[in-house]
Each structure stands twice: as C-alpha cells, then as structure tokens.
Design a protein around this motif. Structure first.
Motif, mmCIF file in Angstrom:
data_model
loop_
_atom_site.group_PDB
_atom_site.id
_atom_site.type_symbol
_atom_site.label_atom_id
_atom_site.label_comp_id
_atom_site.label_asym_id
_atom_site.label_seq_id
_atom_site.Cartn_x
_atom_site.Cartn_y
_atom_site.Cartn_z
ATOM 1 N N TRP A 43 85.290 -20.829 -21.588
ATOM 2 C CA TRP A 43 84.966 -19.786 -22.563
ATOM 3 C C TRP A 43 86.258 -19.076 -23.002
ATOM 4 O O TRP A 43 86.552 -18.976 -24.178
ATOM 5 C CB TRP A 43 83.977 -18.820 -21.903
ATOM 6 C CG TRP A 43 83.596 -17.595 -22.632
ATOM 7 C CD1 TRP A 43 83.968 -16.316 -22.318
ATOM 8 C CD2 TRP A 43 82.730 -17.468 -23.768
ATOM 9 N NE1 TRP A 43 83.391 -15.417 -23.179
ATOM 10 C CE2 TRP A 43 82.632 -16.097 -24.086
ATOM 11 C CE3 TRP A 43 82.028 -18.385 -24.558
ATOM 12 C CZ2 TRP A 43 81.863 -15.612 -25.147
ATOM 13 C CZ3 TRP A 43 81.261 -17.908 -25.621
ATOM 14 C CH2 TRP A 43 81.192 -16.547 -25.901
ATOM 15 N N GLY A 44 87.012 -18.540 -22.047
ATOM 16 C CA GLY A 44 88.327 -17.959 -22.321
ATOM 17 C C GLY A 44 88.321 -16.725 -23.195
ATOM 18 O O GLY A 44 89.327 -16.420 -23.851
ATOM 19 N N ARG A 45 87.202 -15.990 -23.207
ATOM 20 C CA ARG A 45 87.078 -14.789 -24.039
ATOM 21 C C ARG A 45 86.445 -13.667 -23.193
ATOM 22 O O ARG A 45 86.033 -13.919 -22.053
ATOM 23 C CB ARG A 45 86.177 -15.111 -25.249
ATOM 24 C CG ARG A 45 86.798 -16.152 -26.173
ATOM 25 C CD ARG A 45 85.772 -16.790 -27.083
ATOM 26 N NE ARG A 45 85.156 -15.823 -27.981
ATOM 27 C CZ ARG A 45 84.112 -16.099 -28.772
ATOM 28 N NH1 ARG A 45 83.562 -17.315 -28.756
ATOM 29 N NH2 ARG A 45 83.608 -15.188 -29.563
ATOM 30 N N GLY A 49 77.707 -8.476 -21.249
ATOM 31 C CA GLY A 49 76.660 -8.304 -20.247
ATOM 32 C C GLY A 49 75.574 -9.352 -20.422
ATOM 33 O O GLY A 49 75.447 -9.977 -21.466
ATOM 34 N N PHE A 50 74.782 -9.517 -19.357
ATOM 35 C CA PHE A 50 73.729 -10.541 -19.346
ATOM 36 C C PHE A 50 72.425 -9.904 -18.857
ATOM 37 O O PHE A 50 72.408 -9.236 -17.823
ATOM 38 C CB PHE A 50 74.147 -11.676 -18.413
ATOM 39 C CG PHE A 50 73.062 -12.680 -18.125
ATOM 40 C CD1 PHE A 50 72.358 -13.294 -19.161
ATOM 41 C CD2 PHE A 50 72.742 -13.022 -16.820
ATOM 42 C CE1 PHE A 50 71.355 -14.215 -18.894
ATOM 43 C CE2 PHE A 50 71.748 -13.949 -16.541
ATOM 44 C CZ PHE A 50 71.054 -14.547 -17.581
ATOM 45 N N GLY A 73 81.278 -18.085 -19.595
ATOM 46 C CA GLY A 73 80.902 -17.123 -20.632
ATOM 47 C C GLY A 73 79.719 -16.251 -20.251
ATOM 48 O O GLY A 73 79.192 -15.529 -21.102
ATOM 49 N N ARG A 74 79.301 -16.281 -18.991
ATOM 50 C CA ARG A 74 78.187 -15.430 -18.554
ATOM 51 C C ARG A 74 78.581 -14.711 -17.266
ATOM 52 O O ARG A 74 79.214 -15.324 -16.387
ATOM 53 C CB ARG A 74 76.916 -16.262 -18.350
ATOM 54 C CG ARG A 74 75.657 -15.412 -18.305
ATOM 55 C CD ARG A 74 74.409 -16.263 -18.294
ATOM 56 N NE ARG A 74 74.248 -16.954 -17.018
ATOM 57 C CZ ARG A 74 73.318 -17.882 -16.775
ATOM 58 N NH1 ARG A 74 72.470 -18.228 -17.737
ATOM 59 N NH2 ARG A 74 73.244 -18.457 -15.598
ATOM 60 N N ASP A 102 75.720 -22.329 -15.135
ATOM 61 C CA ASP A 102 76.329 -22.257 -16.457
ATOM 62 C C ASP A 102 75.390 -21.529 -17.408
ATOM 63 O O ASP A 102 74.229 -21.275 -17.073
ATOM 64 C CB ASP A 102 76.711 -23.651 -16.988
ATOM 65 C CG ASP A 102 75.516 -24.542 -17.162
ATOM 66 O OD1 ASP A 102 74.629 -24.186 -17.965
ATOM 67 O OD2 ASP A 102 75.453 -25.599 -16.505
ATOM 68 N N ALA A 103 75.893 -21.222 -18.586
ATOM 69 C CA ALA A 103 75.159 -20.349 -19.498
ATOM 70 C C ALA A 103 73.875 -20.995 -20.023
ATOM 71 O O ALA A 103 73.010 -20.308 -20.553
ATOM 72 C CB ALA A 103 76.062 -19.946 -20.657
ATOM 73 N N ASP A 104 73.727 -22.314 -19.849
ATOM 74 C CA ASP A 104 72.532 -23.008 -20.349
ATOM 75 C C ASP A 104 71.585 -23.416 -19.224
ATOM 76 O O ASP A 104 70.778 -24.321 -19.401
ATOM 77 C CB ASP A 104 72.942 -24.270 -21.117
ATOM 78 C CG ASP A 104 73.812 -23.927 -22.312
ATOM 79 O OD1 ASP A 104 73.535 -22.896 -22.946
ATOM 80 O OD2 ASP A 104 74.756 -24.680 -22.588
ATOM 81 N N ASP A 105 71.692 -22.782 -18.071
ATOM 82 C CA ASP A 105 70.886 -23.242 -16.931
ATOM 83 C C ASP A 105 69.474 -22.656 -16.910
ATOM 84 O O ASP A 105 68.703 -22.924 -15.994
ATOM 85 C CB ASP A 105 71.616 -22.935 -15.611
ATOM 86 C CG ASP A 105 71.829 -21.427 -15.407
ATOM 87 O OD1 ASP A 105 71.284 -20.630 -16.194
ATOM 88 O OD2 ASP A 105 72.551 -21.066 -14.459
ATOM 89 N N GLY A 106 69.131 -21.842 -17.910
ATOM 90 C CA GLY A 106 67.764 -21.330 -17.996
ATOM 91 C C GLY A 106 67.495 -20.081 -17.187
ATOM 92 O O GLY A 106 66.364 -19.592 -17.161
#
Ligand code: SF4
Length: 238
Positions: A43-45, A49-50, A73-74, A102-106
């Motif tokens: 991600w590098g940015r 918040g999540f 990124g999360r 990861d950010a797509d793990d649901g």
C-alpha cells in the motif's frame, strides 16, 4: 451516522503527505519490501481507520506497522499485533473472523472502529512528537464524525493515550486536568457539554514485546474489550 463523511475522510487521509520523514519511509518500505512479501504490492500510503461509521466503540493504537498496515492498507492487518487484536475481538463477538490477513479477506467489525493517532508507518514504530501533532487533526475529524454513536474508547498503550487525549478534547469531550494517567485497566469518564459522555479505557498495546512476554495476555485484552463494549451498549460474548 455520516458514512459518506467518514468515507471521504478516509480518502483524504490516504492522500496525506504532510510528514516528509514518514512519506519517505513508508514509500521506501513499499519499494524494498520484506522477502516474504516480495511478490506483493505494498500500500505504502497512510492507513485510514477501519470499521463501520456508526461504531459505538473505537480502538486507538499507535501507528501502522511497516510490513502490516503499510503493506495491506488496513489497520492492524497482516502483522502479529493484528493477529492478537482481531482474535480477541472475534472471541468477544465483535469481529466476523479471528484473522486479518489482507484488505480483501472479508473481515467485518461489529460496532467497532479501529484507528490510530498516526496514520503512516514510522521507522522503529516511533513517530516524533511533531509527526504525532501533525496527524492529530485526522483523528479529531474521525472522532467528530463518530460522536453521534461512539460511547467508549480503548486506547492501546501510553503513546496512543497521550496522543488521543488532546484529540478527544478537540472533538468535544472534556478531558480532566491533570490529565488522566495511562495504565492497563485505567478507566475515565469524559463528559461532553453537548452530548453523551465517553468511557475511556486504557489497555497495554498488543505489540509483540507485550504479548510475547506475557505483559498482555489474551484474557487481559478480552477483559478490557468486554468492559468497554458493554459500556458502549454492545453485547460482547462472555
Ligand atoms: S502521519 Fe498523518 S499527518 Fe503525517 S503524512 Fe501520515 S497521514 Fe499525514
């Protein structure tokens, strides 16, 4: 609930370049990577918040990890600290799954938002006071957007506690003087002139230094989460 406002804030945070040292570090880490993640795009940015915009409980850490949040990124995602935190949230019924890879793990959080006073990964996990202060307006805005629903906060570690107290004050709660002292299990009620109070709870950080040494055990973490969640009006599992 202001879900659009929070989504907009998250996008603005992700584009922030206010701290030259942290911008250089997060981008260098994203370029050079760790061998185990050589085939991943970092991600590098700044890491926003999540969690849902109508969260009743907010958890405030320190800053993203170089190869954790800065990679995925999360918040608290893809590192050992996150493993401990999300396992505990799952155990007390506040997360949909015990892992956060990861950010797509649901992964979904139930009534909980996880954030940090510094949104970029710092070298050696140590932001400078100037970087902490530069990032505070993002936390203040996030807390203001959460104010209609948030009723309790868990702050992980002394750094987060020191950084978060002025943010709570700027977001509309009254922070007592002298400022409350951080400790594991510390609990302070922050009143607000124009709204409900916030229950502030201290907890040792979920860093490996604390969890590997037993300074913070899973049971200790679950206890603080349960107490704060109950105060926030959530119904944690026993
Ligand atoms: S630490 Fe905060 S203020 Fe500094 S560059 Fe990152 S997001 Fe911006």
């Amino acid at each position: 609930m202001d879900s659009e406002g929070l989504a907009r804030l998250d996008r603005r945070i992700a584009g922030c370049r206010a701290c030259p040292r942290l911008v250089a570090w997060r981008e260098e880490v994203a370029r050079t990577k760790r061998a185990a993640f050589a085939d991943r795009t970092y991600w590098g940015r700044p890491v926003p918040g999540f969690g849902p915009p109508d969260a009743r409980l907010v958890i405030i850490g320190l800053a993203p990890a170089a190869h954790g949040g800065n990679r995925t990124g999360r918040m608290f995602t893809g590192d050992r600290s996150g493993d401990v935190l999300y396992q505990a949230l799952y155990d007390v019924g506040l997360a949909s799954q015990p892992t956060s890879e990861d950010a797509d793990d649901g992964l979904e959080l139930y009534g909980v938002r996880v954030t940090a006073p510094v949104h970029c990964a710092p070298p050696a996990n140590k932001p400078t006071p100037a970087e902490r202060d530069a990032c505070r307006p993002w936390l203040v805005q996030e807390l203001r957007l959460l104010r209609p629903t948030v009723r309790a906060a868990v702050v992980l570690g002394a750094f987060g506690w020191q950084a978060a107290l002025p943010a709570f004050a700027e977001a509309g709660w009254t922070v007592p003087r002298p400022r409350p002292v951080f400790g594991h299990g510390a609990h302070v009620e922050l009143d607000a002139a124009d709204g409900p109070p916030l229950g502030l709870h201290g907890c040792f950080h979920v860093s490996q230094r604390n969890t590997f040494t037993g300074k913070l055990t899973p049971e200790m973490l679950r206890d603080v989460l349960r107490t704060a969640a109950t105060q926030a009006g959530l119904r944690p599992a026993k």
